[in-house]
Design a protein around this motif. Structure first.
Motif, PDB file in Angstrom:
ATOM      1  N   ARG A  53     -11.782   1.612   0.056  1.00 19.36           N
ATOM      2  CA  ARG A  53     -11.992   1.168   1.433  1.00 19.36           C
ATOM      3  C   ARG A  53     -13.420   1.460   1.878  1.00 19.36           C
ATOM      4  O   ARG A  53     -14.017   2.443   1.447  1.00 19.36           O
ATOM      5  CB  ARG A  53     -11.000   1.889   2.368  1.00 19.36           C
ATOM      6  CG  ARG A  53      -9.582   1.407   2.222  1.00 19.36           C
ATOM      7  CD  ARG A  53      -8.595   2.289   2.960  1.00 19.36           C
ATOM      8  NE  ARG A  53      -8.367   3.540   2.237  1.00 19.36           N
ATOM      9  CZ  ARG A  53      -7.474   4.469   2.602  1.00 19.36           C
ATOM     10  NH1 ARG A  53      -6.751   4.289   3.694  1.00 19.36           N
ATOM     11  NH2 ARG A  53      -7.324   5.567   1.887  1.00 19.36           N
TER      12      ARG A  53
ATOM     13  N   GLY B 206      -3.717  -8.698  -3.305  1.00 18.10           N
ATOM     14  CA  GLY B 206      -2.721  -8.654  -4.368  1.00 18.10           C
ATOM     15  C   GLY B 206      -2.813  -7.320  -5.066  1.00 18.10           C
ATOM     16  O   GLY B 206      -3.620  -6.465  -4.675  1.00 18.10           O
ATOM     17  N   ASP B 207      -1.991  -7.136  -6.101  1.00 16.39           N
ATOM     18  CA  ASP B 207      -2.117  -5.877  -6.845  1.00 16.39           C
ATOM     19  C   ASP B 207      -3.331  -5.972  -7.757  1.00 16.39           C
ATOM     20  O   ASP B 207      -3.711  -7.060  -8.213  1.00 16.39           O
ATOM     21  CB  ASP B 207      -0.843  -5.567  -7.627  1.00 16.39           C
ATOM     22  CG  ASP B 207      -0.648  -6.506  -8.788  1.00 16.39           C
ATOM     23  OD1 ASP B 207      -0.058  -7.580  -8.585  1.00 16.39           O
ATOM     24  OD2 ASP B 207      -1.111  -6.190  -9.899  1.00 16.39           O
ATOM     25  N   ILE B 208      -3.933  -4.837  -8.010  1.00 11.91           N
ATOM     26  CA  ILE B 208      -5.221  -4.816  -8.711  1.00 11.91           C
ATOM     27  C   ILE B 208      -5.107  -5.403 -10.114  1.00 11.91           C
ATOM     28  O   ILE B 208      -5.965  -6.160 -10.551  1.00 11.91           O
ATOM     29  CB  ILE B 208      -5.790  -3.378  -8.696  1.00 11.91           C
ATOM     30  CG1 ILE B 208      -6.314  -3.103  -7.279  1.00 11.91           C
ATOM     31  CG2 ILE B 208      -6.895  -3.196  -9.733  1.00 11.91           C
ATOM     32  CD1 ILE B 208      -6.654  -1.671  -6.986  1.00 11.91           C
TER      33      ILE B 208
ATOM     34  N   MET C 193     -15.637   5.786  -7.275  1.00 15.57           N
ATOM     35  CA  MET C 193     -15.413   6.776  -6.225  1.00 15.57           C
ATOM     36  C   MET C 193     -14.834   8.006  -6.924  1.00 15.57           C
ATOM     37  O   MET C 193     -14.421   7.929  -8.081  1.00 15.57           O
ATOM     38  CB  MET C 193     -14.456   6.227  -5.165  1.00 15.57           C
ATOM     39  CG  MET C 193     -14.971   4.980  -4.465  1.00 15.57           C
ATOM     40  SD  MET C 193     -16.522   5.254  -3.582  1.00 15.57           S
ATOM     41  CE  MET C 193     -15.945   6.209  -2.168  1.00 15.57           C
TER      42      MET C 193
ATOM     43  N   GLY D 247      -9.863  -1.515  -4.917  1.00 18.33           N
ATOM     44  CA  GLY D 247      -9.066  -0.356  -4.492  1.00 18.33           C
ATOM     45  C   GLY D 247      -9.909   0.730  -3.864  1.00 18.33           C
ATOM     46  O   GLY D 247      -9.671   1.915  -4.100  1.00 18.33           O
TER      47      GLY D 247
ATOM     48  N   ARG E 234       0.868  -1.184   0.000  1.00 10.43           N
ATOM     49  CA  ARG E 234       0.000   0.000   0.000  1.00 10.43           C
ATOM     50  C   ARG E 234       0.903   1.231   0.000  1.00 10.43           C
ATOM     51  O   ARG E 234       1.676   1.432   0.933  1.00 10.43           O
ATOM     52  CB  ARG E 234      -0.895   0.003   1.235  1.00 10.43           C
ATOM     53  CG  ARG E 234      -1.632   1.325   1.392  1.00 10.43           C
ATOM     54  CD  ARG E 234      -2.499   1.369   2.635  1.00 10.43           C
ATOM     55  NE  ARG E 234      -3.743   0.641   2.426  1.00 10.43           N
ATOM     56  CZ  ARG E 234      -4.671   0.468   3.358  1.00 10.43           C
ATOM     57  NH1 ARG E 234      -4.481   0.964   4.561  1.00 10.43           N
ATOM     58  NH2 ARG E 234      -5.766  -0.190   3.089  1.00 10.43           N
TER      59      ARG E 234
ATOM     60  N   ALA F  87      -3.457   2.057  -9.588  1.00 11.83           N
ATOM     61  CA  ALA F  87      -2.835   0.791  -9.992  1.00 11.83           C
ATOM     62  C   ALA F  87      -2.507   0.704 -11.489  1.00 11.83           C
ATOM     63  O   ALA F  87      -1.764  -0.174 -11.911  1.00 11.83           O
ATOM     64  CB  ALA F  87      -3.747  -0.369  -9.609  1.00 11.83           C
TER      65      ALA F  87
ATOM     66  N   ASP G  25      -7.589  -5.768  -2.623  1.00  9.36           N
ATOM     67  CA  ASP G  25      -6.721  -4.739  -2.049  1.00  9.36           C
ATOM     68  C   ASP G  25      -5.334  -5.323  -1.842  1.00  9.36           C
ATOM     69  O   ASP G  25      -5.178  -6.516  -1.580  1.00  9.36           O
ATOM     70  CB  ASP G  25      -7.281  -4.230  -0.710  1.00  9.36           C
ATOM     71  CG  ASP G  25      -6.827  -2.816  -0.407  1.00  9.36           C
ATOM     72  OD1 ASP G  25      -7.655  -1.889  -0.493  1.00  9.36           O
ATOM     73  OD2 ASP G  25      -5.623  -2.637  -0.092  1.00  9.36           O
ATOM     74  N   ILE G  26      -4.351  -4.458  -1.926  1.00 10.12           N
ATOM     75  CA  ILE G  26      -2.974  -4.911  -1.733  1.00 10.12           C
ATOM     76  C   ILE G  26      -2.652  -5.040  -0.245  1.00 10.12           C
ATOM     77  O   ILE G  26      -1.692  -5.696   0.138  1.00 10.12           O
ATOM     78  CB  ILE G  26      -2.002  -3.952  -2.451  1.00 10.12           C
ATOM     79  CG1 ILE G  26      -0.695  -4.670  -2.789  1.00 10.12           C
ATOM     80  CG2 ILE G  26      -1.777  -2.669  -1.664  1.00 10.12           C
ATOM     81  CD1 ILE G  26       0.019  -4.131  -3.986  1.00 10.12           C
TER      82      ILE G  26
ATOM     83  N   GLY H 127     -12.275   2.348  -6.603  1.00  8.93           N
ATOM     84  CA  GLY H 127     -11.735   3.421  -5.773  1.00  8.93           C
ATOM     85  C   GLY H 127     -10.474   3.996  -6.386  1.00  8.93           C
ATOM     86  O   GLY H 127     -10.022   3.551  -7.446  1.00  8.93           O
ATOM     87  N   LYS H 128      -9.887   4.975  -5.685  1.00  7.27           N
ATOM     88  CA  LYS H 128      -8.709   5.614  -6.266  1.00  7.27           C
ATOM     89  C   LYS H 128      -7.511   4.670  -6.300  1.00  7.27           C
ATOM     90  O   LYS H 128      -6.576   4.897  -7.077  1.00  7.27           O
ATOM     91  CB  LYS H 128      -8.377   6.933  -5.577  1.00  7.27           C
ATOM     92  CG  LYS H 128      -8.131   6.891  -4.070  1.00  7.27           C
ATOM     93  CD  LYS H 128      -7.665   8.263  -3.601  1.00  7.27           C
ATOM     94  CE  LYS H 128      -8.269   8.832  -2.341  1.00  7.27           C
ATOM     95  NZ  LYS H 128      -8.585   8.000  -1.207  1.00  7.27           N
ATOM     96  N   GLY H 129      -7.558   3.578  -5.493  1.00 16.67           N
ATOM     97  CA  GLY H 129      -6.507   2.557  -5.608  1.00 16.67           C
ATOM     98  C   GLY H 129      -6.529   1.927  -6.993  1.00 16.67           C
ATOM     99  O   GLY H 129      -5.486   1.578  -7.554  1.00 16.67           O
TER     100      GLY H 129
HETATM  101  P1  ADP Z   1     -11.443   5.732  -2.388  1.00 14.61           P
HETATM  102  O1  ADP Z   1     -11.268   6.886  -1.461  1.00 14.61           O
HETATM  103  O2  ADP Z   1     -11.402   6.121  -3.816  1.00 14.61           O
HETATM  104  O3  ADP Z   1     -12.603   4.891  -2.024  1.00 14.61           O
HETATM  105  P2  ADP Z   1      -9.374   4.497  -0.861  1.00 14.61           P
HETATM  106  O4  ADP Z   1      -8.241   5.458  -0.739  1.00 14.61           O
HETATM  107  O5  ADP Z   1     -10.282   4.383   0.290  1.00 14.61           O
HETATM  108  O6  ADP Z   1     -10.149   4.791  -2.219  1.00 14.61           O
HETATM  109  O7  ADP Z   1      -8.804   3.050  -1.141  1.00 14.61           O
HETATM  110  C1  ADP Z   1      -7.679   2.798  -1.919  1.00 14.61           C
HETATM  111  C2  ADP Z   1      -7.262   1.368  -1.629  1.00 14.61           C
HETATM  112  O8  ADP Z   1      -6.506   0.913  -2.748  1.00 14.61           O
HETATM  113  C3  ADP Z   1      -6.385   1.218  -0.397  1.00 14.61           C
HETATM  114  O9  ADP Z   1      -6.970   0.309   0.512  1.00 14.61           O
HETATM  115  C4  ADP Z   1      -5.062   0.688  -0.949  1.00 14.61           C
HETATM  116  O10 ADP Z   1      -4.460  -0.287  -0.112  1.00 14.61           O
HETATM  117  C5  ADP Z   1      -5.479   0.083  -2.260  1.00 14.61           C
HETATM  118  N1  ADP Z   1      -4.439   0.051  -3.294  1.00 14.61           N
HETATM  119  C6  ADP Z   1      -3.645   1.056  -3.684  1.00 14.61           C
HETATM  120  N2  ADP Z   1      -2.853   0.674  -4.699  1.00 14.61           N
HETATM  121  C7  ADP Z   1      -3.160  -0.611  -4.952  1.00 14.61           C
HETATM  122  C8  ADP Z   1      -2.696  -1.582  -5.889  1.00 14.61           C
HETATM  123  N3  ADP Z   1      -1.751  -1.295  -6.788  1.00 14.61           N
HETATM  124  N4  ADP Z   1      -3.243  -2.810  -5.861  1.00 14.61           N
HETATM  125  C9  ADP Z   1      -4.197  -3.120  -4.935  1.00 14.61           C
HETATM  126  N5  ADP Z   1      -4.684  -2.253  -4.041  1.00 14.61           N
HETATM  127  C10 ADP Z   1      -4.178  -1.016  -4.052  1.00 14.61           C
END
Ligand code: ADP
Ligand code: TZD
Length: 589
Positions: free
Chosen positions: A301, A346-348, A266, A299, A179, A246, A328-329, A240-242
């Protein structure tokens, strides 16, 4: 030339026979140049910072050695720029500050980056350890490492020049692996002038191999997720922004289109697929959240932004054993708020790719009653919105002004939108469609004000694309001085200040008379003059036509521009759409 010679060495060697070899043997490199070379070795080309003791020379030498140094007026904005650069590039953004107060100014951005999972490194110069640790009152004395630790993902201090390479390598790997998050790197002043043998110094530098390794999900976890998905009658995907970070754009599109599952982006995942995509359920968000029986989080939460996965938003007491799949990672994200039936760690890219493969030929798309019900509600809501947007009240309201920005973004889908405020944020998020991934930057997980100009500078510097910053007048005030930075570097940023004379709105009154109410600003302020003060373009827009003209010209010319958009001061709602988190305002409503 990045190595320095020990004083006197060159002239002594000049007189020696075969002097060439001895000159090289005597060559040294100092801490300044080891830092610069270590950053360059790892592909870092831009530094966001603010000079002063003890890092002024470092900023000069960085520039002399070809790094781009973007100098800000306040460290918080340099830090926010570093965080946004991290999100936009996938490499850690670097913020460089002076000790104690400069460090503290940068720390808000570091903590915010960590909260949002953006990779950045805050590098701060610090005072002499011997004096700090004995609390003898050094210039800007502070135990910065101890203060930074609880607010970021990792924190390191480098005391010896020969450890600079390892220190920077650890910082980079910590910021981007797993993360992503913020890392603090403490460089005491004395480090920079330390000289070591040049060859040995360069050997000590580390080029980080595979800094953000892929993390392949376990096959049984993939199967479990597919089994949950196959049992769904009303499935929903939440991006999500994750997912944006990714850079698994193709896998995500394939998963959504092959599965036929409706999705919700999101706010910073908007544009991962165009908001106009037929499977987007954004226009009927409350319906799908309340009704979905299987939800795949990619990605995102289950924090406050998703009402913690429970309660009224999610169907309240009628919730019926809804199941979540969470990609989620971070292995500890699952079960943070509600039980997760199928965690996929794992990674997305790898996880979503595995799901796409697993859907197979026998995959049945979601039942038509679910998708048709969504389309029906969506069409109704979009028609209602079109009606509102078509109105042309005087003065402008949020919708009529945002309607213009919506058109300009549609015509310039490569533009990056930065957005903060309360009503300005909430309305812009739902009105301004995004068409490409990673083009929207906003207040994120904390709902923090003050990211505006730092994010805008980073977006312009790292992409060279036009930036449109949609700002509440209160929100803009937090970083407004950085319009000088925007002008100084000639960045293609158009700031639009939604000027409704105050925080949320401009109509509060002090019941006792005297001072104005705490939420009220100078009425009729001309924010456009701020941009003009530094040589940029200022526009005062009182109608949608004036706003359209100003914004279109700004995007076409790339000139720093600030449009003071005059908005009806009665138009806002307290706390925007999160009034529910503000119990007294909610009661008033
Ligand atoms: P949003 O606010 O858009 O809902 P969050 O910031 O709450 O998004 O969530 C982003 C999630 O993405 C985090 O839990 C983070 O661990 C996860 N994340 C970030 N990069 C990666 C990735 N490369 N692969 C998997 N999960 C990821
Ligand atoms: N300070 C910080 C750092 N972050 C915050 N979120 C706030 C204060 C509180 N706050 C909000 O949550 S929104 C907001 C503040 C001060 C400003 C809203 O007013 P605005 O936007 O003019 O920016 P609107 O569009 O008029 O609502």
């Amino acid at each position: 030339m990045s190595a320095v010679l020990k004083p006197g060495t060159a002239s002594t060697n000049e007189n020696q026979a075969g002097g060439e070899a001895s000159v090289n043997a005597e060559e040294t490199i100092d801490g300044f140049h080891l830092v610069i070379e270590a950053l360059k070795l790892n592909g870092i080309d831009t530094i966001f910072g603010l000079p002063g003791i003890p890092i002024t020379d470092l900023t000069r030498k960085m520039q002399a050695e070809g790094l781009r140094v973007i100098s800000f007026r306040h460290e918080q904005h340099a830090g926010n720029a570093a965080a946004a650069a991290g999100f936009l590039t996938g490499k850690p953004g670097i913020c460089l500050t002076v000790s104690a107060p400069g460090f503290l100014n940068g720390l808000t951005a570091l903590a915010n980056a960590t909260t949002n999972c953006f990779p950045m490194i805050l590098i701060s110069g610090s005072s002499e350890r011997e004096i700090v640790d004995l609390q003898q009152g050094d210039y800007e004395e502070m135990d910065q490492l101890a203060i930074a630790k609880p607010l970021c993902k990792a924190a390191y201090r480098v005391l010896h020049a020969e450890d600079i390479g390892i220190g920077i390598a650890r910082a980079i790997r910590s910021a981007v692996s797993g993360r992503p998050g913020g890392v603090y790197l403490d460089f005491p002043a004395k480090l920079f002038s330390q000289a070591v043998d040049a060859a040995a110094g360069r050997r000590s530098l580390v080029e980080v191999v595979d800094p953000a390794p892929r993390q392949i999900p376990a096959p049984d976890a993939v199967q479990r997720a597919l089994d949950v998905l196959k049992g769904a009658r009303r499935p929903l995907i939440i991006l999500g922004k994750g997912a944006a970070y990714a850079r698994a754009d193709a896998e995500i599109r394939a998963f959504i289109e092959k599965s036929g599952i409706p999705y919700l982006p999101m706010s910073m995942a908007k544009g991962l697929l165009p908001d106009t995509h037929e499977q987007s359920a954004a226009a009927t968000r409350s319906y799908v959240l309340a009704e979905a029986d299987v939800v795949v989080l990619i990605g995102a939460r289950l924090n406050w932004l998703l009402s913690h996965g429970k309660g009224k938003t999610w169907g309240g007491a009628n919730a019926f054993g809804r199941k979540f799949v969470q990609i989620d990672i971070s292995p500890i994200e699952a079960d943070s708020n509600v039980p997760i039936a199928a965690p996929l760690v794992g990674d997305i890219g790898s996880c979503v790719g595995a799901l796409v493969n697993g859907l197979g030929a026998g995959w049945a798309r979601p039942p038509a009653e679910w998708t048709a019900a969504i389309v029906e509600r969506k069409d109704k809501n979009l028609a209602k919105m079109a009606e509102t947007l078509a109105k042309n009240p005087s003065p402008m309201n949020f919708q009529s002004a945002l309607n213009v920005i919506r058109d300009v973004v549609k015509a310039n889908p490569e533009a990056i939108v930065v957005n903060e405020g309360a009503n300005t944020l909430d309305f812009a998020r739902s009105i301004v469609d995004m068409y490409e991934p990673r083009k929207r930057l906003d207040v994120g997980t904390w709902g923090i004000m003050g990211i505006g100009m730092g994010f805008a500078v980073a977006a312009a510097v790292t992409t060279g694309k036009p930036v449109i910053a949609i700002e509440g007048d209160s929100a803009f005030g937090f970083s407004g001085m950085e319009v000088e930075t925007i002008c100084r570097y000639g960045l293609p940023v158009c700031v639009i200040v939604f000027n409704n004379n105050g925080v949320y709105k401009g109509t509060d009154v002090n019941p006792r008379g005297g001072d104005v109410a705490p939420t009220v600003f100078v009425k009729g302020a001309r924010y456009d003059k701020m941009m003009e003060a530094f040589g940029g373009v200022g526009v005062n827009a009182t109608t949608p036509d004036e706003l359209r003209k100003g914004l279109t010209e700004a995007v076409a010319s790339g000139k720093p521009t600030l449009i003071n958009a005059v908005i009806d001061e009665t138009a806002g709602t307290e706390s925007g759409r999160i009034t529910s988190l503000n119990p007294t305002a909610a009661k008033k409503k």
